[in-house]
Design an enzyme around this catalytic site. Sequence first.
Site, PDB file in Angstrom:
ATOM      1  N   HIS A 189       0.860  -1.194   0.000  1.00 39.12           N
ATOM      2  CA  HIS A 189       0.000   0.000   0.000  1.00 39.12           C
ATOM      3  C   HIS A 189       0.891   1.237   0.000  1.00 39.12           C
ATOM      4  O   HIS A 189       1.316   1.712   1.056  1.00 39.12           O
ATOM      5  CB  HIS A 189      -0.924  -0.029   1.226  1.00 39.12           C
ATOM      6  CG  HIS A 189      -1.951   1.066   1.244  1.00 39.12           C
ATOM      7  ND1 HIS A 189      -3.168   0.935   1.872  1.00 39.12           N
ATOM      8  CD2 HIS A 189      -1.941   2.322   0.714  1.00 39.12           C
ATOM      9  CE1 HIS A 189      -3.862   2.054   1.731  1.00 39.12           C
ATOM     10  NE2 HIS A 189      -3.122   2.918   1.042  1.00 39.12           N
ATOM     11  N   HIS A 225       1.351   4.894  -2.423  1.00 39.82           N
ATOM     12  CA  HIS A 225       0.998   5.737  -3.567  1.00 39.82           C
ATOM     13  C   HIS A 225       2.283   6.389  -4.055  1.00 39.82           C
ATOM     14  O   HIS A 225       2.923   7.131  -3.286  1.00 39.82           O
ATOM     15  CB  HIS A 225      -0.010   6.807  -3.152  1.00 39.82           C
ATOM     16  CG  HIS A 225      -1.277   6.225  -2.585  1.00 39.82           C
ATOM     17  ND1 HIS A 225      -2.406   6.027  -3.326  1.00 39.82           N
ATOM     18  CD2 HIS A 225      -1.571   5.767  -1.333  1.00 39.82           C
ATOM     19  CE1 HIS A 225      -3.346   5.492  -2.566  1.00 39.82           C
ATOM     20  NE2 HIS A 225      -2.864   5.319  -1.354  1.00 39.82           N
ATOM     21  N   HIS A 276      -9.440   0.937  -1.429  1.00 41.71           N
ATOM     22  CA  HIS A 276      -9.423   1.581  -0.120  1.00 41.71           C
ATOM     23  C   HIS A 276     -10.842   1.484   0.451  1.00 41.71           C
ATOM     24  O   HIS A 276     -11.811   1.855  -0.235  1.00 41.71           O
ATOM     25  CB  HIS A 276      -9.059   3.062  -0.243  1.00 41.71           C
ATOM     26  CG  HIS A 276      -7.602   3.328  -0.479  1.00 41.71           C
ATOM     27  ND1 HIS A 276      -6.886   2.740  -1.481  1.00 41.71           N
ATOM     28  CD2 HIS A 276      -6.726   4.140   0.185  1.00 41.71           C
ATOM     29  CE1 HIS A 276      -5.634   3.176  -1.435  1.00 41.71           C
ATOM     30  NE2 HIS A 276      -5.505   4.029  -0.435  1.00 41.71           N
ATOM     31  N   GLU A 283     -11.198   3.267   5.793  1.00 41.74           N
ATOM     32  CA  GLU A 283     -10.148   4.164   6.307  1.00 41.74           C
ATOM     33  C   GLU A 283     -10.890   5.222   7.137  1.00 41.74           C
ATOM     34  O   GLU A 283     -10.782   5.241   8.363  1.00 41.74           O
ATOM     35  CB  GLU A 283      -9.373   4.800   5.155  1.00 41.74           C
ATOM     36  CG  GLU A 283      -8.309   5.809   5.592  1.00 41.74           C
ATOM     37  CD  GLU A 283      -7.620   6.518   4.425  1.00 41.74           C
ATOM     38  OE1 GLU A 283      -8.154   6.494   3.298  1.00 41.74           O
ATOM     39  OE2 GLU A 283      -6.533   7.119   4.643  1.00 41.74           O
ATOM     40  N   ASP A 301       1.765   4.015   2.815  1.00 38.92           N
ATOM     41  CA  ASP A 301       0.729   4.853   2.198  1.00 38.92           C
ATOM     42  C   ASP A 301       1.334   6.029   1.412  1.00 38.92           C
ATOM     43  O   ASP A 301       1.474   5.943   0.193  1.00 38.92           O
ATOM     44  CB  ASP A 301      -0.270   5.343   3.251  1.00 38.92           C
ATOM     45  CG  ASP A 301      -1.646   5.678   2.707  1.00 38.92           C
ATOM     46  OD1 ASP A 301      -1.880   5.462   1.509  1.00 38.92           O
ATOM     47  OD2 ASP A 301      -2.500   6.140   3.498  1.00 38.92           O
ATOM     48  N   ASP A 302       1.659   7.117   2.102  1.00 37.16           N
ATOM     49  CA  ASP A 302       2.228   8.317   1.468  1.00 37.16           C
ATOM     50  C   ASP A 302       3.402   8.792   2.325  1.00 37.16           C
ATOM     51  O   ASP A 302       3.291   9.787   3.057  1.00 37.16           O
ATOM     52  CB  ASP A 302       1.154   9.411   1.390  1.00 37.16           C
ATOM     53  CG  ASP A 302      -0.055   8.948   0.602  1.00 37.16           C
ATOM     54  OD1 ASP A 302       0.033   8.872  -0.637  1.00 37.16           O
ATOM     55  OD2 ASP A 302      -1.085   8.626   1.234  1.00 37.16           O
TER      56      ASP A 302
HETATM   57  N1  LIG Z   1      -4.620   7.323   2.381  1.00 30.27           N
HETATM   58  C1  LIG Z   1      -5.258   7.559   1.242  1.00 30.27           C
HETATM   59  N2  LIG Z   1      -6.586   7.364   1.187  1.00 30.27           N
HETATM   60  C2  LIG Z   1      -7.253   7.620   0.070  1.00 30.27           C
HETATM   61  N3  LIG Z   1      -6.688   8.071  -1.046  1.00 30.27           N
HETATM   62  C3  LIG Z   1      -5.370   8.297  -1.042  1.00 30.27           C
HETATM   63  N4  LIG Z   1      -4.544   8.747  -1.998  1.00 30.27           N
HETATM   64  C4  LIG Z   1      -3.320   8.798  -1.485  1.00 30.27           C
HETATM   65  N5  LIG Z   1      -3.333   8.380  -0.218  1.00 30.27           N
HETATM   66  C5  LIG Z   1      -4.606   8.059   0.093  1.00 30.27           C
HETATM   67 ZN   LIG Z   2      -3.726   4.767   0.451  1.00 32.33          ZN
END
Ligand SMILES: Nc1ncnc2[nH]cnc12
Ligand SMILES: [Zn+2]
Length: 317
Positions: free
Chosen positions: A14, A16, A194, A197, A275-276
């Site tokens: 996971h 991005h 997703h 969340e 994630d990011d």
């Molecule tokens: N945590 C996340 N949830 C939804 N969309 C995303 N795009 C990038 N990170 C995300």
């Molecule tokens: Zn994500």
Amino acid sequence: MYDWLNALPKAELHLHLEGSLEPELLFALAERNKIALPWSDVETLRKAYAFNNLQEFLDLYYQGADVLRTSQDFYDLTWAYLLRCKEQNVIHTEPFFDPQTHTDRGVPFEVVLNGIASALKDGEQQLGITSGLILSFLRHLSEEEAQKTLDQALPFREAFVAVGLDSSEMGHPPSKFQRVFDRARAEGFLTVAHAGEEGPPEYIWEALDLLKIQRIDHGVRAFEDERLMQRIIDEQIPLTVCPLSNTKLCVFDHMSQHNILEMLERGVKVTVNSDDPAYFGGYVTENFHALYTDLGMTREQAQRLAQNSLDARLVKP
Ligand SMILES: Nc1ncnc2[nH]cnc12
Ligand SMILES: [Zn+2]
């Protein structure tokens, strides 16, 4: 403990790619592409990374992605992430990219894909990191726009293992994309989404029953629905959990409240992901380390989490 966690062989499921854009690279690409930025320097930008929810983060994430214009930009972004994987013994990665974030700004689909795909190929050849790319649809946009994105992807179908669903969750349930996912599966793609969340457990049910997903991205709100928990355990459906993301976006007030280890002990196939990472304060090892410092994760639990990530790969070794 950090070094021990770092050395564990693991997969990241996971991530991005646009969320791995570090402020230093963002500024370098802005200069290369002659784009004026609203932040005076890297430090000012980093200070803006304080979020109360998913949407506040997404607004900045889409703004940051505007510096990505050429195939070389996407190559550099992906390569920088793969070097982090190498440092952290991530031996396999299944990253997302959001084509609509770029095609809507006039950057052609092939420009984005060529840069990413050639970096992933070099990553396998030069770094020994295997991968499987996931094309993610933006759920705040329409079903029709997602269908158009799928059309654009079909000529390059061998470049992807799966399609996914991301962006603003509330008000955009998986059912909105049932027909897009039906078509993607008919075209041979696996599916992930997703769900859970910020959104309720009902969105996880829909993702499983309507989108027929192989893995749930996040899914931490499954914990509120005992019947759903039982299904996830019985069917061993993997969850790609992102602890630092969940605390930075206020899904949990503090890491000490995160439910990942309780889920692990109940037999849920949970995995640890970043994630990011450029926005949330760390890559996979930092996520593992936070579970150690704030939740008392043991080495044995860390080994199980890492093994789950290897078991939950869509691309089997
Ligand atoms: N945590 C996340 N949830 C939804 N969309 C995303 N795009 C990038 N990170 C995300
Ligand atoms: Zn994500």
